[in-house]
Design a protein around this motif. Structure first.
Motif, PDB file in Angstrom:
ATOM      1  N   MET A   1      42.566  32.073  17.749  1.00  0.00           N
ATOM      2  CA  MET A   1      43.186  33.339  18.082  1.00  0.00           C
ATOM      3  C   MET A   1      44.228  33.113  19.158  1.00  0.00           C
ATOM      4  O   MET A   1      44.040  33.447  20.300  1.00  0.00           O
ATOM      5  CB  MET A   1      42.128  34.334  18.536  1.00  0.00           C
ATOM      6  CG  MET A   1      41.135  34.639  17.439  1.00  0.00           C
ATOM      7  SD  MET A   1      40.169  36.110  17.498  1.00  0.00           S
ATOM      8  CE  MET A   1      40.791  37.168  18.653  1.00  0.00           C
ATOM      9  N   ASN A   2      45.277  32.571  18.763  1.00  0.00           N
ATOM     10  CA  ASN A   2      46.359  32.297  19.708  1.00  0.00           C
ATOM     11  C   ASN A   2      47.471  33.326  19.552  1.00  0.00           C
ATOM     12  O   ASN A   2      48.636  32.999  19.436  1.00  0.00           O
ATOM     13  CB  ASN A   2      46.922  30.892  19.483  1.00  0.00           C
ATOM     14  CG  ASN A   2      45.895  29.834  19.792  1.00  0.00           C
ATOM     15  OD1 ASN A   2      45.054  30.061  20.647  1.00  0.00           O
ATOM     16  ND2 ASN A   2      45.963  28.711  19.106  1.00  0.00           N
ATOM     17  N   ASN A   3      47.105  34.586  19.538  1.00  0.00           N
ATOM     18  CA  ASN A   3      48.074  35.659  19.405  1.00  0.00           C
ATOM     19  C   ASN A   3      48.633  35.969  20.785  1.00  0.00           C
ATOM     20  O   ASN A   3      47.892  36.365  21.687  1.00  0.00           O
ATOM     21  CB  ASN A   3      47.388  36.879  18.788  1.00  0.00           C
ATOM     22  CG  ASN A   3      48.390  37.927  18.369  1.00  0.00           C
ATOM     23  OD1 ASN A   3      49.546  37.893  18.773  1.00  0.00           O
ATOM     24  ND2 ASN A   3      47.929  38.877  17.565  1.00  0.00           N
ATOM     25  N   PRO A   4      49.927  35.848  20.998  1.00  0.00           N
ATOM     26  CA  PRO A   4      50.497  36.103  22.337  1.00  0.00           C
ATOM     27  C   PRO A   4      50.498  37.579  22.721  1.00  0.00           C
ATOM     28  O   PRO A   4      50.710  37.924  23.868  1.00  0.00           O
ATOM     29  CB  PRO A   4      51.919  35.557  22.234  1.00  0.00           C
ATOM     30  CG  PRO A   4      52.247  35.607  20.790  1.00  0.00           C
ATOM     31  CD  PRO A   4      50.947  35.401  20.051  1.00  0.00           C
ATOM     32  N   HIS A   5      50.278  38.476  21.767  1.00  0.00           N
ATOM     33  CA  HIS A   5      50.322  39.908  22.055  1.00  0.00           C
ATOM     34  C   HIS A   5      48.982  40.449  22.547  1.00  0.00           C
ATOM     35  O   HIS A   5      48.889  41.599  22.953  1.00  0.00           O
ATOM     36  CB  HIS A   5      50.763  40.681  20.808  1.00  0.00           C
ATOM     37  CG  HIS A   5      52.117  40.257  20.319  1.00  0.00           C
ATOM     38  ND1 HIS A   5      53.275  40.555  20.982  1.00  0.00           N
ATOM     39  CD2 HIS A   5      52.481  39.526  19.233  1.00  0.00           C
ATOM     40  CE1 HIS A   5      54.302  40.054  20.327  1.00  0.00           C
ATOM     41  NE2 HIS A   5      53.846  39.410  19.255  1.00  0.00           N
ATOM     42  N   ILE A   6      47.927  39.653  22.479  1.00  0.00           N
ATOM     43  CA  ILE A   6      46.621  40.096  22.945  1.00  0.00           C
ATOM     44  C   ILE A   6      46.409  39.577  24.365  1.00  0.00           C
ATOM     45  O   ILE A   6      46.579  38.397  24.644  1.00  0.00           O
ATOM     46  CB  ILE A   6      45.506  39.571  22.024  1.00  0.00           C
ATOM     47  CG1 ILE A   6      45.664  40.174  20.630  1.00  0.00           C
ATOM     48  CG2 ILE A   6      44.135  39.918  22.594  1.00  0.00           C
ATOM     49  CD1 ILE A   6      44.659  39.662  19.639  1.00  0.00           C
ATOM     50  N   ILE A   7      45.992  40.478  25.207  1.00  0.00           N
ATOM     51  CA  ILE A   7      45.762  40.116  26.609  1.00  0.00           C
ATOM     52  C   ILE A   7      44.340  39.580  26.720  1.00  0.00           C
ATOM     53  O   ILE A   7      43.393  40.231  26.275  1.00  0.00           O
ATOM     54  CB  ILE A   7      45.957  41.332  27.524  1.00  0.00           C
ATOM     55  CG1 ILE A   7      47.386  41.870  27.374  1.00  0.00           C
ATOM     56  CG2 ILE A   7      45.652  40.988  28.975  1.00  0.00           C
ATOM     57  CD1 ILE A   7      47.598  43.205  28.050  1.00  0.00           C
ATOM     58  N   PRO A   8      44.156  38.396  27.319  1.00  0.00           N
ATOM     59  CA  PRO A   8      42.805  37.849  27.435  1.00  0.00           C
ATOM     60  C   PRO A   8      41.973  38.696  28.399  1.00  0.00           C
ATOM     61  O   PRO A   8      42.501  39.330  29.309  1.00  0.00           O
ATOM     62  CB  PRO A   8      43.026  36.441  27.984  1.00  0.00           C
ATOM     63  CG  PRO A   8      44.352  36.477  28.624  1.00  0.00           C
ATOM     64  CD  PRO A   8      45.155  37.496  27.887  1.00  0.00           C
ATOM     65  N   PRO A   9      40.649  38.735  28.207  1.00  0.00           N
ATOM     66  CA  PRO A   9      39.812  39.544  29.102  1.00  0.00           C
ATOM     67  C   PRO A   9      39.840  38.981  30.524  1.00  0.00           C
ATOM     68  O   PRO A   9      40.012  37.778  30.728  1.00  0.00           O
ATOM     69  CB  PRO A   9      38.418  39.431  28.486  1.00  0.00           C
ATOM     70  CG  PRO A   9      38.457  38.201  27.646  1.00  0.00           C
ATOM     71  CD  PRO A   9      39.872  38.038  27.190  1.00  0.00           C
ATOM     72  N   ALA A  10      39.667  39.873  31.458  1.00  0.00           N
ATOM     73  CA  ALA A  10      39.687  39.471  32.875  1.00  0.00           C
ATOM     74  C   ALA A  10      38.438  38.660  33.181  1.00  0.00           C
ATOM     75  O   ALA A  10      37.375  38.910  32.621  1.00  0.00           O
ATOM     76  CB  ALA A  10      39.741  40.708  33.765  1.00  0.00           C
ATOM     77  N   PRO A  11      38.526  37.665  34.059  1.00  0.00           N
ATOM     78  CA  PRO A  11      37.338  36.887  34.411  1.00  0.00           C
ATOM     79  C   PRO A  11      36.332  37.762  35.151  1.00  0.00           C
ATOM     80  O   PRO A  11      36.683  38.712  35.830  1.00  0.00           O
ATOM     81  CB  PRO A  11      37.893  35.783  35.304  1.00  0.00           C
ATOM     82  CG  PRO A  11      39.205  36.254  35.762  1.00  0.00           C
ATOM     83  CD  PRO A  11      39.724  37.202  34.745  1.00  0.00           C
ATOM     84  N   ARG A  12      35.060  37.418  35.003  1.00  0.00           N
ATOM     85  CA  ARG A  12      33.992  38.168  35.613  1.00  0.00           C
ATOM     86  C   ARG A  12      33.991  37.941  37.133  1.00  0.00           C
ATOM     87  O   ARG A  12      34.101  36.797  37.586  1.00  0.00           O
ATOM     88  CB  ARG A  12      32.683  37.674  35.027  1.00  0.00           C
ATOM     89  CG  ARG A  12      31.623  38.705  35.007  1.00  0.00           C
ATOM     90  CD  ARG A  12      30.461  38.211  34.234  1.00  0.00           C
ATOM     91  NE  ARG A  12      29.304  38.460  35.060  1.00  0.00           N
ATOM     92  CZ  ARG A  12      28.085  38.093  34.825  1.00  0.00           C
ATOM     93  NH1 ARG A  12      27.854  37.358  33.780  1.00  0.00           N
ATOM     94  NH2 ARG A  12      27.125  38.404  35.624  1.00  0.00           N
ATOM     95  N   PRO A  13      33.863  39.019  37.887  1.00  0.00           N
ATOM     96  CA  PRO A  13      33.858  38.816  39.350  1.00  0.00           C
ATOM     97  C   PRO A  13      32.566  38.144  39.805  1.00  0.00           C
ATOM     98  O   PRO A  13      31.526  38.268  39.182  1.00  0.00           O
ATOM     99  CB  PRO A  13      33.969  40.231  39.916  1.00  0.00           C
ATOM    100  CG  PRO A  13      33.459  41.117  38.841  1.00  0.00           C
ATOM    101  CD  PRO A  13      33.780  40.427  37.549  1.00  0.00           C
ATOM    102  N   MET A  14      32.639  37.447  40.845  1.00  0.00           N
ATOM    103  CA  MET A  14      31.487  36.749  41.405  1.00  0.00           C
ATOM    104  C   MET A  14      30.469  37.775  41.890  1.00  0.00           C
ATOM    105  O   MET A  14      30.818  38.848  42.335  1.00  0.00           O
ATOM    106  CB  MET A  14      31.916  35.890  42.605  1.00  0.00           C
ATOM    107  CG  MET A  14      32.770  34.707  42.224  1.00  0.00           C
ATOM    108  SD  MET A  14      31.875  33.486  41.296  1.00  0.00           S
ATOM    109  CE  MET A  14      30.875  32.797  42.562  1.00  0.00           C
ATOM    110  N   ASP A  15      29.190  37.416  41.767  1.00  0.00           N
ATOM    111  CA  ASP A  15      28.128  38.297  42.229  1.00  0.00           C
ATOM    112  C   ASP A  15      28.152  38.296  43.764  1.00  0.00           C
ATOM    113  O   ASP A  15      28.098  37.250  44.410  1.00  0.00           O
ATOM    114  CB  ASP A  15      26.792  37.805  41.706  1.00  0.00           C
ATOM    115  CG  ASP A  15      25.724  38.873  41.779  1.00  0.00           C
ATOM    116  OD1 ASP A  15      26.029  39.981  42.244  1.00  0.00           O
ATOM    117  OD2 ASP A  15      24.597  38.583  41.351  1.00  0.00           O
TER     118      ASP A  15
END
Length: 159
Positions: free
Chosen positions: A1-15
């Motif tokens: 899934m190397n679609n440049p139009h899709i924004i990757p999900p944000a990384p999970r914040p540290m606990d």
């Protein structure tokens, strides 16, 4: 899934909770689970069920089955009848001048001893009747032919 139009999900914040508080939550959950399973296993209900099961009489049923033997099947294989022995037909001709002078050249010249149902002489290669198996006769020209098995069919062949 190397679609440049899709924004990757944000990384999970540290606990942000400290490690010792996370351990306490896990330990507390385990203790509650152990207490719940201990309560479920020991109870007055189980003792009442056991006492009721022991008080019931046991019932023993005995069944007798008698089986009749199945009839056996006997297969008898009948052999095919052997071909009939060769039949030789001899025809004696009398010298009759009136018959030879009336010959018009038809297929039945009077020389064949076995004729078809239509009254014609057989020729080599034609099929034989069941009653002619093994028989010998002559064709219209006087050549000897025999009804013999050729492949899977009975045919008149030169003898």
């Amino acid at each position: 899934m190397n679609n440049p139009h899709i924004i990757p999900p944000a990384p999970r914040p540290m606990d942000t909770r400290p490690l010792h508080k996370r351990k306490r939550v896990w330990i507390g959950g385990f203790v509650l689970m152990a207490i719940g399973s201990a309560i479920g296993q020991s109870g007055a209900h189980d003792d009442a069920v056991k006492a009721a099961a022991e008080a019931k009489p046991t019932v023993t049923a005995t069944a007798t089955v008698t089986a009749t033997p199945k009839p056996t099947v006997t297969v008898i294989r009948t052999a095919r009848p052997a071909p009939a022995p060769a039949v030789t037909v001899t025809k004696t001709e009398t010298a009759d001048a009136s018959i030879s002078s009336l010959d018009t050249g038809s297929s039945n010249s009077g020389t064949c001893s076995i004729v078809s149902n239509a009254g014609n002489c057989y020729s080599a290669g034609e099929f034989c009747r069941n009653s002619d198996h093994g028989a010998t006769t002559t064709d219209a020209s006087g050549t000897s032919i025999t009804c013999s098995l050729s492949g899977s069919r009975w045919r008149w062949t030169y003898s």
